[in-house]
Design a protein around this motif. Sequence first.
Motif, PDB file in Angstrom:
ATOM      1  N   ARG A 234       0.792  -1.229   0.000  1.00  0.00           N
ATOM      2  CA  ARG A 234       0.000   0.000   0.000  1.00  0.00           C
ATOM      3  C   ARG A 234       0.830   1.289   0.000  1.00  0.00           C
ATOM      4  NH1 ARG A 234      -4.886  -1.703   4.226  1.00  0.00           N
ATOM      5  NH2 ARG A 234      -5.895  -3.204   2.816  1.00  0.00           N
ATOM      6  N   PRO A 235       1.976   1.338   0.667  1.00  0.00           N
ATOM      7  CA  PRO A 235       2.762   2.584   0.613  1.00  0.00           C
ATOM      8  C   PRO A 235       3.328   2.910  -0.764  1.00  0.00           C
ATOM      9  CG  PRO A 235       3.331   1.287   2.555  1.00  0.00           C
ATOM     10  CD  PRO A 235       2.514   0.403   1.667  1.00  0.00           C
ATOM     11  N   GLY A 236       3.211   1.981  -1.732  1.00  0.00           N
ATOM     12  CA  GLY A 236       3.689   2.256  -3.079  1.00  0.00           C
ATOM     13  C   GLY A 236       5.174   2.041  -3.261  1.00  0.00           C
ATOM     14  N   ARG A 237       5.757   1.159  -2.464  1.00  0.00           N
ATOM     15  CA  ARG A 237       7.191   0.859  -2.579  1.00  0.00           C
ATOM     16  C   ARG A 237       7.385  -0.627  -2.885  1.00  0.00           C
ATOM     17  NH1 ARG A 237       7.081   4.196   2.109  1.00  0.00           N
ATOM     18  NH2 ARG A 237       7.121   2.338   3.426  1.00  0.00           N
ATOM     19  N   HIS A 238       8.589  -0.973  -3.364  1.00  0.00           N
ATOM     20  CA  HIS A 238       8.927  -2.376  -3.566  1.00  0.00           C
ATOM     21  C   HIS A 238       8.903  -3.109  -2.218  1.00  0.00           C
ATOM     22  CE1 HIS A 238      10.387  -0.905  -7.442  1.00  0.00           C
ATOM     23  NE2 HIS A 238      10.499  -2.160  -7.847  1.00  0.00           N
ATOM     24  N   VAL A 239       8.552  -4.375  -2.279  1.00  0.00           N
ATOM     25  CA  VAL A 239       8.562  -5.217  -1.083  1.00  0.00           C
ATOM     26  C   VAL A 239       9.475  -6.409  -1.345  1.00  0.00           C
ATOM     27  CG1 VAL A 239       7.207  -6.741   0.405  1.00  0.00           C
ATOM     28  CG2 VAL A 239       6.263  -4.534  -0.313  1.00  0.00           C
ATOM     29  N   LEU A 240      10.445  -6.601  -0.474  1.00  0.00           N
ATOM     30  CA  LEU A 240      11.378  -7.719  -0.583  1.00  0.00           C
ATOM     31  C   LEU A 240      10.925  -8.836   0.351  1.00  0.00           C
ATOM     32  CD1 LEU A 240      14.002  -8.926  -1.700  1.00  0.00           C
ATOM     33  CD2 LEU A 240      15.222  -7.791   0.190  1.00  0.00           C
ATOM     34  N   LEU A 241      10.667 -10.015  -0.224  1.00  0.00           N
ATOM     35  CA  LEU A 241      10.204 -11.158   0.553  1.00  0.00           C
ATOM     36  C   LEU A 241      11.318 -12.176   0.718  1.00  0.00           C
ATOM     37  CD1 LEU A 241       6.734 -11.792  -1.163  1.00  0.00           C
ATOM     38  CD2 LEU A 241       7.179 -10.511   0.932  1.00  0.00           C
ATOM     39  N   HIS A 242      11.468 -12.680   1.921  1.00  0.00           N
ATOM     40  CA  HIS A 242      12.352 -13.806   2.208  1.00  0.00           C
ATOM     41  C   HIS A 242      11.473 -14.936   2.712  1.00  0.00           C
ATOM     42  CE1 HIS A 242      16.102 -11.470   1.876  1.00  0.00           C
ATOM     43  NE2 HIS A 242      15.428 -10.500   2.445  1.00  0.00           N
ATOM     44  N   PHE A 243      11.446 -16.043   2.005  1.00  0.00           N
ATOM     45  CA  PHE A 243      10.600 -17.162   2.389  1.00  0.00           C
ATOM     46  C   PHE A 243      11.360 -18.095   3.326  1.00  0.00           C
ATOM     47  CE2 PHE A 243       8.802 -15.484  -1.406  1.00  0.00           C
ATOM     48  CZ  PHE A 243       7.443 -15.700  -1.306  1.00  0.00           C
ATOM     49  N   THR A 244      10.688 -18.503   4.391  1.00  0.00           N
ATOM     50  CA  THR A 244      11.307 -19.382   5.368  1.00  0.00           C
ATOM     51  C   THR A 244      10.263 -20.334   5.911  1.00  0.00           C
ATOM     52  OG1 THR A 244      12.451 -19.485   7.502  1.00  0.00           O
ATOM     53  CG2 THR A 244      10.884 -17.686   7.195  1.00  0.00           C
ATOM     54  N   ASP A 245      10.716 -21.511   6.361  1.00  0.00           N
ATOM     55  CA  ASP A 245       9.806 -22.484   6.947  1.00  0.00           C
ATOM     56  C   ASP A 245       9.731 -22.345   8.461  1.00  0.00           C
ATOM     57  OD1 ASP A 245       9.177 -23.645   4.515  1.00  0.00           O
ATOM     58  OD2 ASP A 245      10.979 -24.888   4.556  1.00  0.00           O
ATOM     59  N   THR A 246      10.432 -21.391   9.003  1.00  0.00           N
ATOM     60  CA  THR A 246      10.421 -21.165  10.448  1.00  0.00           C
ATOM     61  C   THR A 246       9.969 -19.746  10.724  1.00  0.00           C
ATOM     62  OG1 THR A 246      12.686 -20.332  10.563  1.00  0.00           O
ATOM     63  CG2 THR A 246      12.389 -22.717  10.645  1.00  0.00           C
ATOM     64  N   PRO A 247       9.429 -19.487  11.915  1.00  0.00           N
ATOM     65  CA  PRO A 247       8.959 -18.140  12.235  1.00  0.00           C
ATOM     66  C   PRO A 247      10.063 -17.181  12.640  1.00  0.00           C
ATOM     67  CG  PRO A 247       8.528 -19.610  14.071  1.00  0.00           C
ATOM     68  CD  PRO A 247       9.088 -20.470  12.958  1.00  0.00           C
ATOM     69  N   ALA A 248      11.323 -17.623  12.583  1.00  0.00           N
ATOM     70  CA  ALA A 248      12.414 -16.748  13.007  1.00  0.00           C
ATOM     71  C   ALA A 248      12.514 -15.539  12.094  1.00  0.00           C
ATOM     72  CB  ALA A 248      13.728 -17.527  12.985  1.00  0.00           C
ATOM     73  N   PRO A 249      12.823 -14.355  12.649  1.00  0.00           N
ATOM     74  CA  PRO A 249      12.936 -13.150  11.819  1.00  0.00           C
ATOM     75  C   PRO A 249      14.043 -13.297  10.777  1.00  0.00           C
ATOM     76  CG  PRO A 249      12.814 -12.589  14.147  1.00  0.00           C
ATOM     77  CD  PRO A 249      13.036 -14.065  14.072  1.00  0.00           C
ATOM     78  N   ALA A 250      13.848 -12.650   9.662  1.00  0.00           N
ATOM     79  CA  ALA A 250      14.857 -12.604   8.612  1.00  0.00           C
ATOM     80  C   ALA A 250      14.875 -11.192   8.055  1.00  0.00           C
ATOM     81  CB  ALA A 250      14.536 -13.614   7.508  1.00  0.00           C
ATOM     82  N   PRO A 251      15.960 -10.783   7.383  1.00  0.00           N
ATOM     83  CA  PRO A 251      15.994  -9.428   6.831  1.00  0.00           C
ATOM     84  C   PRO A 251      14.817  -9.181   5.896  1.00  0.00           C
ATOM     85  CG  PRO A 251      18.139 -10.457   6.706  1.00  0.00           C
ATOM     86  CD  PRO A 251      17.178 -11.530   7.116  1.00  0.00           C
ATOM     87  N   GLY A 252      14.290  -7.994   5.920  1.00  0.00           N
ATOM     88  CA  GLY A 252      13.166  -7.644   5.060  1.00  0.00           C
ATOM     89  C   GLY A 252      11.863  -8.166   5.619  1.00  0.00           C
ATOM     90  N   VAL A 253      10.916  -8.394   4.769  1.00  0.00           N
ATOM     91  CA  VAL A 253       9.620  -8.919   5.162  1.00  0.00           C
ATOM     92  C   VAL A 253       9.640 -10.427   4.982  1.00  0.00           C
ATOM     93  CG1 VAL A 253       7.142  -8.834   4.710  1.00  0.00           C
ATOM     94  CG2 VAL A 253       8.536  -6.786   4.407  1.00  0.00           C
ATOM     95  N   VAL A 254       9.134 -11.149   5.978  1.00  0.00           N
ATOM     96  CA  VAL A 254       9.201 -12.606   5.957  1.00  0.00           C
ATOM     97  C   VAL A 254       7.860 -13.186   5.559  1.00  0.00           C
ATOM     98  CG1 VAL A 254       9.738 -14.663   7.313  1.00  0.00           C
ATOM     99  CG2 VAL A 254      10.918 -12.507   7.777  1.00  0.00           C
ATOM    100  N   ALA A 255       7.881 -14.171   4.688  1.00  0.00           N
ATOM    101  CA  ALA A 255       6.654 -14.871   4.310  1.00  0.00           C
ATOM    102  C   ALA A 255       6.905 -16.363   4.363  1.00  0.00           C
ATOM    103  CB  ALA A 255       6.222 -14.465   2.903  1.00  0.00           C
ATOM    104  N   ARG A 256       5.896 -17.118   4.759  1.00  0.00           N
ATOM    105  CA  ARG A 256       6.029 -18.571   4.752  1.00  0.00           C
ATOM    106  C   ARG A 256       5.858 -19.095   3.327  1.00  0.00           C
ATOM    107  NH1 ARG A 256       6.152 -20.892   9.612  1.00  0.00           N
ATOM    108  NH2 ARG A 256       5.560 -19.662  11.424  1.00  0.00           N
TER     109      ARG A 256
END
Length: 293
Positions: A234-256
């Motif tokens: 919604r803010p109109g910016r690029h979104v960087l996704l890092h996919f992981t199978d664990t809920p641990a934080p990762a750089p950027g936005v995390v998605a399962r």
Amino acid sequence: MEHVVLDAPPEGAVYAASGPEGGVMVVPMPGGVHRIVGGDHDSDGPDHPGELTLDALRVKVTRIAGTDFGMRDPSWLSRFGNATRQAATYREGRVLLAGDAAHMHYPAGGVGLNVGFQDATNLGWKLAATLAGTAPDGLLDSYHAERNPVGADLLLSTRAQTALMNAHSAEGQDLRTLLSRLIATVPAFSLSLAERLSGLDVAYPSPASGHPLTGHRAPNLELADGTDLFTALRPGRHVLLHFTDTPAPAPGVVARAASRPGTRPAWSTVRTALIRPDGHVARASDGPDPIRT
């Protein structure tokens, strides 16, 4: 297209009739009026478009549907045709065209609204980056390169719909009946038409990227913080996704990796993906090395 009061409206949410004399659709609208939309052989006559009167509308509807439904008190009477045009270029120096300024066509299915919004969304983030001085060379020119083919396909689709909607001969009626059966019985065909009408089939593939998802529209992936991708965009910016199978934080936005039911299988192996502000994949990687902005 008309808005009138009907003293004897048809039953049901939508009424449609089609035959050798033409076709008509009646839809209830707020405020106690009905919208009547249709077409007949007179649409190509020497007096078209001309001014549409209530008496002329009554004659046309009665000829097609067998009744005028007690129509009276029109609040809007208009005619439209099948003029089909597209700008040769969507950019000329500092002049950029979008929506109806870039393409005009038969108003079938509301597709012009969807494509117009997509034009503006595609152009908006590129124009903002250009004005901010952060755009790479050629980014603004990619607006025409990406959207002009979509406009051309839109015109092809609406012309085809026009032919079907105005196919009043016996052969034309049979063709419409056949296609209606295919829509009802062949899910892949129905899905393809639905994606075309909604604009969800639009993609900007880039063979040089090396990943099949590049340029395709990203699904609304669920993010690890409980929100979703569309909210993050919604803010109109690029979104960087890092996919992981664990809920641990990762750089950027995390998605399962398999976070949303119905997500296409192509996403199951993606490790990182950069999503453009318009919701299309800018880059994706299946490998362990993250994408860097």
